[in-house]
Design a protein around this motif. Structure first.
Motif, mmCIF file in Angstrom:
data_model
loop_
_atom_site.group_PDB
_atom_site.id
_atom_site.type_symbol
_atom_site.label_atom_id
_atom_site.label_comp_id
_atom_site.label_asym_id
_atom_site.label_seq_id
_atom_site.Cartn_x
_atom_site.Cartn_y
_atom_site.Cartn_z
ATOM 1 N N ALA A 93 32.552 51.292 36.477
ATOM 2 C CA ALA A 93 32.737 50.325 35.395
ATOM 3 C C ALA A 93 31.445 49.546 35.170
ATOM 4 N N TYR A 94 31.038 49.436 33.911
ATOM 5 C CA TYR A 94 29.800 48.730 33.607
ATOM 6 C C TYR A 94 29.930 47.238 33.932
ATOM 7 N N VAL A 95 31.065 46.650 33.570
ATOM 8 C CA VAL A 95 31.318 45.246 33.863
ATOM 9 C C VAL A 95 32.769 45.087 34.290
ATOM 10 N N VAL A 96 33.024 44.036 35.047
ATOM 11 C CA VAL A 96 34.387 43.658 35.420
ATOM 12 C C VAL A 96 34.678 42.312 34.769
ATOM 13 N N LEU A 97 35.702 42.263 33.942
ATOM 14 C CA LEU A 97 36.072 41.034 33.249
ATOM 15 C C LEU A 97 37.039 40.228 34.109
ATOM 16 N N SER A 98 36.787 38.948 34.193
ATOM 17 C CA SER A 98 37.675 38.052 34.925
ATOM 18 C C SER A 98 37.813 36.758 34.141
ATOM 19 N N MET A 99 38.755 35.928 34.571
ATOM 20 C CA MET A 99 39.001 34.661 33.878
ATOM 21 C C MET A 99 37.763 33.779 33.906
ATOM 22 N N GLY A 100 37.507 33.116 32.792
ATOM 23 C CA GLY A 100 36.459 32.110 32.778
ATOM 24 C C GLY A 100 36.905 30.871 33.539
ATOM 25 N N HIS A 101 36.006 29.938 33.695
ATOM 26 C CA HIS A 101 36.329 28.721 34.437
ATOM 27 C C HIS A 101 37.392 27.909 33.689
ATOM 28 N N TYR A 102 38.377 27.427 34.459
ATOM 29 C CA TYR A 102 39.460 26.584 33.949
ATOM 30 C C TYR A 102 40.345 27.322 32.941
ATOM 31 N N GLU A 103 40.471 28.629 33.148
ATOM 32 C CA GLU A 103 41.383 29.433 32.343
ATOM 33 C C GLU A 103 42.643 29.721 33.144
ATOM 34 N N GLU A 104 43.723 30.087 32.460
ATOM 35 C CA GLU A 104 44.991 30.398 33.104
ATOM 36 C C GLU A 104 45.567 31.679 32.516
ATOM 37 N N VAL A 105 46.202 32.478 33.386
ATOM 38 C CA VAL A 105 46.942 33.662 32.947
ATOM 39 C C VAL A 105 48.289 33.659 33.656
ATOM 40 N N ILE A 106 49.255 34.279 33.024
ATOM 41 C CA ILE A 106 50.619 34.328 33.550
ATOM 42 C C ILE A 106 50.922 35.747 34.012
ATOM 43 N N ASP A 107 51.505 35.853 35.190
ATOM 44 C CA ASP A 107 51.948 37.144 35.714
ATOM 45 C C ASP A 107 53.427 37.028 36.052
ATOM 46 N N VAL A 108 54.149 38.124 35.914
ATOM 47 C CA VAL A 108 55.582 38.145 36.212
ATOM 48 C C VAL A 108 55.837 39.240 37.226
ATOM 49 N N TYR A 109 56.506 38.873 38.332
ATOM 50 C CA TYR A 109 56.815 39.827 39.395
ATOM 51 C C TYR A 109 58.280 39.671 39.783
ATOM 52 N N LYS A 110 59.068 40.721 39.522
ATOM 53 C CA LYS A 110 60.506 40.698 39.812
ATOM 54 C C LYS A 110 61.183 39.474 39.210
ATOM 55 N N GLY A 111 60.799 39.168 37.976
ATOM 56 C CA GLY A 111 61.396 38.054 37.263
ATOM 57 C C GLY A 111 60.844 36.689 37.627
ATOM 58 N N ILE A 112 59.872 36.640 38.528
ATOM 59 C CA ILE A 112 59.287 35.363 38.959
ATOM 60 C C ILE A 112 58.029 35.085 38.141
#
Length: 367
Positions: A93-112
C-alpha cells in the motif's frame, strides 16, 4: 469605607484557616478519588486508551496501535472528515489512511456501539528522540457502555487486533531472508531482500489433482491452530522436495509462499558453524514463515562414517601420527550434522510460543 476594609482582614484570615483545616482532613487526591467514584457510578461509559509508543524512553511504536490503525483505516476513510496519510515501509500500500487528530469514528460489534477517537499529545518540555526532534504522541481512545466491558475486552479487542494483523500481512511485501555467516552474527543473523515471485499454483505445470491436494494440505495446516494445541505438538509442517535442477522445486516454494502469504527463510548450512548455531537460527525465525534448507545431501555428512581411503591411510601408513580421539570429537562437534538438523527440526526449538500467538512454520528440505 474604613469599617469595610477593617472587616476584610479578619474574613480572609478566617477563610484561610478553614481552608487549611479542610485540606488537612480532606486531601486533594482523596477528594478526587471520591469524586471520580461518584461520577463513575452515574457515568455509564468506560474509556480505554491505546498509546502510539510503548515506552517514554526509546519511543518504540506499539504493534497493537499499528493493528488498530489498520483496522480503522476503512472506517476512517468513510466517516472522518480529516485523515492522516502515512507511508509504510515494506508495504504494498502506498499510504495508510487513519483518523486525523480529534476525529471520531463509530464501529458496531454484535450490536454494541463503540466510539473510536484520535488525539495528539504534544510534550510540554523538549524531548529528544532518535531523530533529534520533538515527538508528538498519538492516542486512540475506545469508549463504550460499561455493561459491555467483558465482551469488549475478551472478544472485540481480539477481533480488532486479528483483523488488523490480517490486513497488515496482506499488504506486507514478501521477503526472502538468507542467513549470514556465523562470524557476522554480532550484527544480525539474517539479511533480506524484497521478494515478489510470479509463481503461483495456478501457473505451475502440475497435475490438477496433486496441485489441489497440496493446496488443501497447506490451507488445512494454516488453520489448524486448535488441533495442534489439542494434541500438544509443535505447529509445523515438513515437506521434502527432490529432483534434478530445473524441475520446479524453487517455483513450488514460491507458490507456497504466495498462497500462505509467508516470508521465506533460506538457510545455507555451509555458513553455519555447528549444531548450536543452527539451533539459534531456527529459534530466531518468526511465526508464519517458510524455512528452506537446501542441498542437505551435499552440505551434511549423511553416513557419519569415514571413507575407505581414510581407513586405509590410517592403518597402512605407520609413519603417520595418529589423531587422538578427543581431537576427532572436537572436530566433529564443530560441524552441522544430519542428526543435529533432524533433532532441531523435530525438537523443542519449534515448540515456543511467540508474541503474536502460537508459532507455526512450514519446513522444506531440498535434495
Amino acid at each position: 469605607m474604613a469599617d469595610l476594609w477593617s472587616q476584610v482582614g479578619p474574613a480572609l484570615a478566617t477563610f484561610m484557616f478553614f481552608r487549611s483545616v479542610y485540606q488537612s482532613y480532606f486531601p486533594q487526591d482523596l477528594m478526587s478519588r471520591y469524586i471520580n467514584k461518584v461520577v463513575s457510578y452515574f457515568y455509564p461509559y468506560v474509556t480505554i486508551t491505546f498509546p502510539e509508543f510503548e515506552t517514554d524512553g526509546f519511543y518504540k511504536r506499539s504493534k497493537v496501535f499499528g493493528y488498530i490503525e489498520r483496522y480503522l483505516s476503512s472506517s476512517a476513510s468513510t466517516q472522518a472528515t480529516s485523515l492522516l496519510a502515512n507511508g509504510v515501509r515494506g508495504s504494498t500500500a502506498y499510504v495508510v489512511l487513519s483518523m486525523g487528530h480529534y476525529e471520531e469514528v463509530i464501529d458496531v460489534y454484535k450490536g454494541i456501539r463503540l466510539e473510536w477517537s484520535s488525539y495528539k499529545h504534544s510534550p510540554n518540555r523538549q524531548t529528544i528522540s532518535w531523530g533529534g526532534k520533538d515527538v508528538d504522541k498519538r492516542l486512540f481512545d475506545l469508549k463504550f457502555n460499561k455493561k459491555h466491558l467483558e465482551v469488549v475486552t475478551k472478544h472485540y479487542l481480539k477481533h480488532v487486533v486479528e483483523e488488523g494483523k490480517r490486513i497488515y500481512k496482506k499488504e506486507k511485501k514478501r521477503r526472502l531472508y538468507t542467513n549470514n555467516k556465523s562470524d557476522d552474527w554480532d550484527d544480525d543473523m539474517w539479511s533480506y531482500v524484497t521478494w515478489k515471485h510470479p509463481s503461483t499454483f495456478e501457473t505451475m505445470a502440475l497435475a490438477p489433482k496433486m496441485k489441489q491436494e497440496i493446496m488443501d494440505d497447506l490451507i488445512a495446516f494454516r488453520n489448524a491452530k486448535d488441533y495442534y494445541m489439542k494434541i500438544g505438538k509443535a505447529w509445523k509442517r515438513g515437506y521434502l522436495l527432490y529432483g534434478p535442477p530445473g524441475t520446479g522445486k524453487s517455483s513450488m516454494i514460491a507458490a507456497m509462499a504466495n498462497l500462505m502469504e509467508y516470508d521465506v527463510y533460506d538457510i545455507e548450512l555451509t555458513t553455519v558453524k555447528d549444531n548450536s548455531g543452527l539451533k539459534k537460527l531456527l529459534i530466531d525465525t518468526p511465526s508464519k514463515s517458510i524455512i528452506v534448507i537446501e542441498d542437505i545431501d551435499c552440505s551434511l555428512d549423511l553416513t557419519g562414517k569415514r571413507s575407505a581411503e581414510e581407513e586405509e591411510s590410517s592403518s597402512d601408513d605407520e609413519d603417520d601420527i595418529p589423531i587422538p580421539n578427543k581431537a576427532k570429537k572436537e572436530k566433529k562437534s564443530e560441524e552441522v550434522t544430519l542428526s543435529g538438523l533432524l533433532n532441531f527440526v523435530d525438537g523443542l526449538c519449534f515448540d515456543s510460543e511467540r508474541e503474536d500467538g502460537y508459532a507455526h512454520r512450514a519446513i522444506i528440505l531440498l535434495l
